[in-house]
Design an enzyme around this catalytic site. Sequence first.
Site, PDB file in Angstrom:
ATOM      1  N   ASP A  54       0.896  -1.163   0.000  1.00 59.65           N
ATOM      2  CA  ASP A  54       0.000   0.000   0.000  1.00 59.65           C
ATOM      3  C   ASP A  54       0.926   1.203   0.000  1.00 59.65           C
ATOM      4  O   ASP A  54       1.731   1.368   0.935  1.00 59.65           O
ATOM      5  CB  ASP A  54      -0.878  -0.040   1.268  1.00 59.65           C
ATOM      6  N   SER A 132       2.192   8.350 -15.722  1.00 54.63           N
ATOM      7  CA  SER A 132       1.611   9.691 -15.691  1.00 54.63           C
ATOM      8  C   SER A 132       0.300   9.623 -16.438  1.00 54.63           C
ATOM      9  O   SER A 132      -0.500   8.686 -16.261  1.00 54.63           O
ATOM     10  CB  SER A 132       2.606  10.677 -16.301  1.00 54.63           C
ATOM     11  N   TYR A 146      -6.026  15.918  -9.375  1.00 54.63           N
ATOM     12  CA  TYR A 146      -5.432  14.872 -10.229  1.00 54.63           C
ATOM     13  C   TYR A 146      -4.362  15.474 -11.127  1.00 54.63           C
ATOM     14  O   TYR A 146      -3.253  14.941 -11.223  1.00 54.63           O
ATOM     15  CB  TYR A 146      -6.519  14.193 -11.064  1.00 54.63           C
ATOM     16  N   LYS A 150      -0.415  14.714 -11.233  1.00 52.51           N
ATOM     17  CA  LYS A 150       0.267  14.164 -12.423  1.00 52.51           C
ATOM     18  C   LYS A 150       1.290  15.154 -12.993  1.00 52.51           C
ATOM     19  O   LYS A 150       2.341  14.740 -13.477  1.00 52.51           O
ATOM     20  CB  LYS A 150      -0.751  13.754 -13.494  1.00 52.51           C
TER      21      LYS A 150
HETATM   22  P1  NAP Z   1      -7.643   1.205 -11.684  1.00 55.57           P
HETATM   23  O1  NAP Z   1      -8.125   0.006 -12.438  1.00 55.57           O
HETATM   24  O2  NAP Z   1      -8.571   1.880 -10.755  1.00 55.57           O
HETATM   25  O3  NAP Z   1      -6.312   0.790 -10.922  1.00 55.57           O
HETATM   26  C1  NAP Z   1      -5.740   1.594  -9.925  1.00 55.57           C
HETATM   27  C2  NAP Z   1      -4.838   0.729  -9.090  1.00 55.57           C
HETATM   28  O4  NAP Z   1      -4.188   1.555  -8.109  1.00 55.57           O
HETATM   29  C3  NAP Z   1      -5.625  -0.353  -8.328  1.00 55.57           C
HETATM   30  O5  NAP Z   1      -4.860  -1.527  -8.343  1.00 55.57           O
HETATM   31  C4  NAP Z   1      -5.695   0.230  -6.924  1.00 55.57           C
HETATM   32  O6  NAP Z   1      -5.771  -0.742  -5.904  1.00 55.57           O
HETATM   33  C5  NAP Z   1      -4.330   0.892  -6.864  1.00 55.57           C
HETATM   34  N1  NAP Z   1      -4.227   1.769  -5.701  1.00 55.57           N
HETATM   35  C6  NAP Z   1      -5.027   2.797  -5.338  1.00 55.57           C
HETATM   36  N2  NAP Z   1      -4.595   3.312  -4.165  1.00 55.57           N
HETATM   37  C7  NAP Z   1      -3.511   2.575  -3.785  1.00 55.57           C
HETATM   38  C8  NAP Z   1      -2.627   2.586  -2.685  1.00 55.57           C
HETATM   39  N3  NAP Z   1      -2.765   3.448  -1.667  1.00 55.57           N
HETATM   40  N4  NAP Z   1      -1.607   1.689  -2.654  1.00 55.57           N
HETATM   41  C9  NAP Z   1      -1.449   0.792  -3.636  1.00 55.57           C
HETATM   42  N5  NAP Z   1      -2.273   0.703  -4.698  1.00 55.57           N
HETATM   43  C10 NAP Z   1      -3.276   1.593  -4.765  1.00 55.57           C
HETATM   44  O7  NAP Z   1      -7.177   2.350 -12.697  1.00 55.57           O
HETATM   45  P2  NAP Z   1      -6.032   2.379 -13.817  1.00 55.57           P
HETATM   46  O8  NAP Z   1      -6.572   3.167 -14.933  1.00 55.57           O
HETATM   47  O9  NAP Z   1      -5.496   1.025 -14.094  1.00 55.57           O
HETATM   48  O10 NAP Z   1      -4.941   3.273 -13.085  1.00 55.57           O
HETATM   49  C11 NAP Z   1      -3.574   2.950 -13.107  1.00 55.57           C
HETATM   50  C12 NAP Z   1      -2.747   4.205 -13.394  1.00 55.57           C
HETATM   51  O11 NAP Z   1      -3.053   4.668 -14.713  1.00 55.57           O
HETATM   52  C13 NAP Z   1      -3.011   5.363 -12.444  1.00 55.57           C
HETATM   53  O12 NAP Z   1      -1.774   5.944 -12.063  1.00 55.57           O
HETATM   54  C14 NAP Z   1      -3.816   6.327 -13.312  1.00 55.57           C
HETATM   55  O13 NAP Z   1      -3.657   7.670 -12.882  1.00 55.57           O
HETATM   56  C15 NAP Z   1      -3.211   6.072 -14.667  1.00 55.57           C
HETATM   57  N6  NAP Z   1      -4.026   6.504 -15.817  1.00 55.57           N
HETATM   58  C16 NAP Z   1      -5.269   6.000 -16.017  1.00 55.57           C
HETATM   59  C17 NAP Z   1      -6.020   6.427 -17.114  1.00 55.57           C
HETATM   60  C18 NAP Z   1      -7.396   5.887 -17.418  1.00 55.57           C
HETATM   61  O14 NAP Z   1      -8.120   6.474 -18.251  1.00 55.57           O
HETATM   62  N7  NAP Z   1      -7.819   4.782 -16.827  1.00 55.57           N
HETATM   63  C19 NAP Z   1      -5.476   7.373 -17.986  1.00 55.57           C
HETATM   64  C20 NAP Z   1      -4.201   7.878 -17.753  1.00 55.57           C
HETATM   65  C21 NAP Z   1      -3.486   7.429 -16.660  1.00 55.57           C
HETATM   66  P3  NAP Z   1      -7.153  -1.168  -5.160  1.00 55.57           P
HETATM   67  O15 NAP Z   1      -7.757  -2.260  -6.011  1.00 55.57           O
HETATM   68  O16 NAP Z   1      -6.696  -1.659  -3.833  1.00 55.57           O
HETATM   69  O17 NAP Z   1      -8.017   0.057  -5.088  1.00 55.57           O
END
Ligand code: NAP
Length: 280
Positions: A54, A132, A146, A150
């Site tokens: 975490d 990012s 956010y 970022k």
């Molecule tokens: P996601 O499916 O919600 O995954 C987020 C992950 O981060 C989950 O595994 C979550 O774990 C974990 N997390 C949250 N808080 C945490 C903590 N305190 N310690 C450890 N893990 C934690 O969303 P995602 O899109 O794959 O996001 C991954 C990355 O991609 C993020 O950095 C996000 O900003 C970036 N991103 C996403 C998008 C998009 O459109 N989806 C676009 C650009 C960038 P839990 O299951 O325990 O909550």
Amino acid sequence: MTQTVLITGTSSGLGRATAELFQAKGWNVVATMRRPEAETELTRLDNTLVTRLDVEDAGSITSAVRAGLDRFGRLDALVNNAGYGAYGPLEATPMAKIRRQFEVNVFGLLATAQAVLPHFRTQRSGVIVNISSIGGRMAFPLGTLYHGAKFAVEGLSESLAYELGTIGVRVKLVEPGGIRTDFGGRSLDFSNDPEIADYQPAVGKVLGVLGPLTAEGSAPANIAETVFTAVTDGTDQLRYEAGADGIRMLSARRAADDATFLAGVRDQFGLTDVPSAARR
Ligand code: NAP
């Protein structure tokens, strides 16, 4: 020699897809998450250690790095993926939520990098990929936290790349557009106060854009390919744009001056600046 990657936030989305891709490519994977006891799929993969990390819990970061080294003997790459989106009007956002966004998306990323650095420095190699976003290069309304986080990841990574280049360690940024993950649903932390009527039109618009941005975005596996390239291409390239929509938006951002681009975003979200009362 088989290489090893440690990835944060592998319970879902991009982190999970990245863990699966590295494993499929023959890497050892330290797949970290907040609740490993709930994991049923990654635990079945060969050469994969599912362990607790975490990013808000310093002890869990140290333990996960230690567990990875104990199991595989070395670490070659860190993917700082864990993160979520805190959105909403600033006035309606409690300070605890503001702090938490930076705790997870910025301080947690730095703490995890710190934990692997003594090892990377000793072996004079290692790659750190910080996830990012296009949102680290441009901002949309109601994303103060956010985008603030970022943009911080962008700046700290650029500086760290200079510092760590001197010890043989590379720093990379992956900047995805929308990805079809839990980001816009389960992981979205949206604050609002419906009684502040002034912000409600923007709230409606932003919620209407965020949903489709992720729902119609890239498959996580596609963005994971870019993460893999960033780790393995052996270059000093710092930034990797990822996903057709993201590449298109960053190109549009580069092509416009600030005034033109910001006016376009205001139009897109139906926002009209009013002259300040002091000037009227
Ligand atoms: P996601 O499916 O919600 O995954 C987020 C992950 O981060 C989950 O595994 C979550 O774990 C974990 N997390 C949250 N808080 C945490 C903590 N305190 N310690 C450890 N893990 C934690 O969303 P995602 O899109 O794959 O996001 C991954 C990355 O991609 C993020 O950095 C996000 O900003 C970036 N991103 C996403 C998008 C998009 O459109 N989806 C676009 C650009 C960038 P839990 O299951 O325990 O909550």
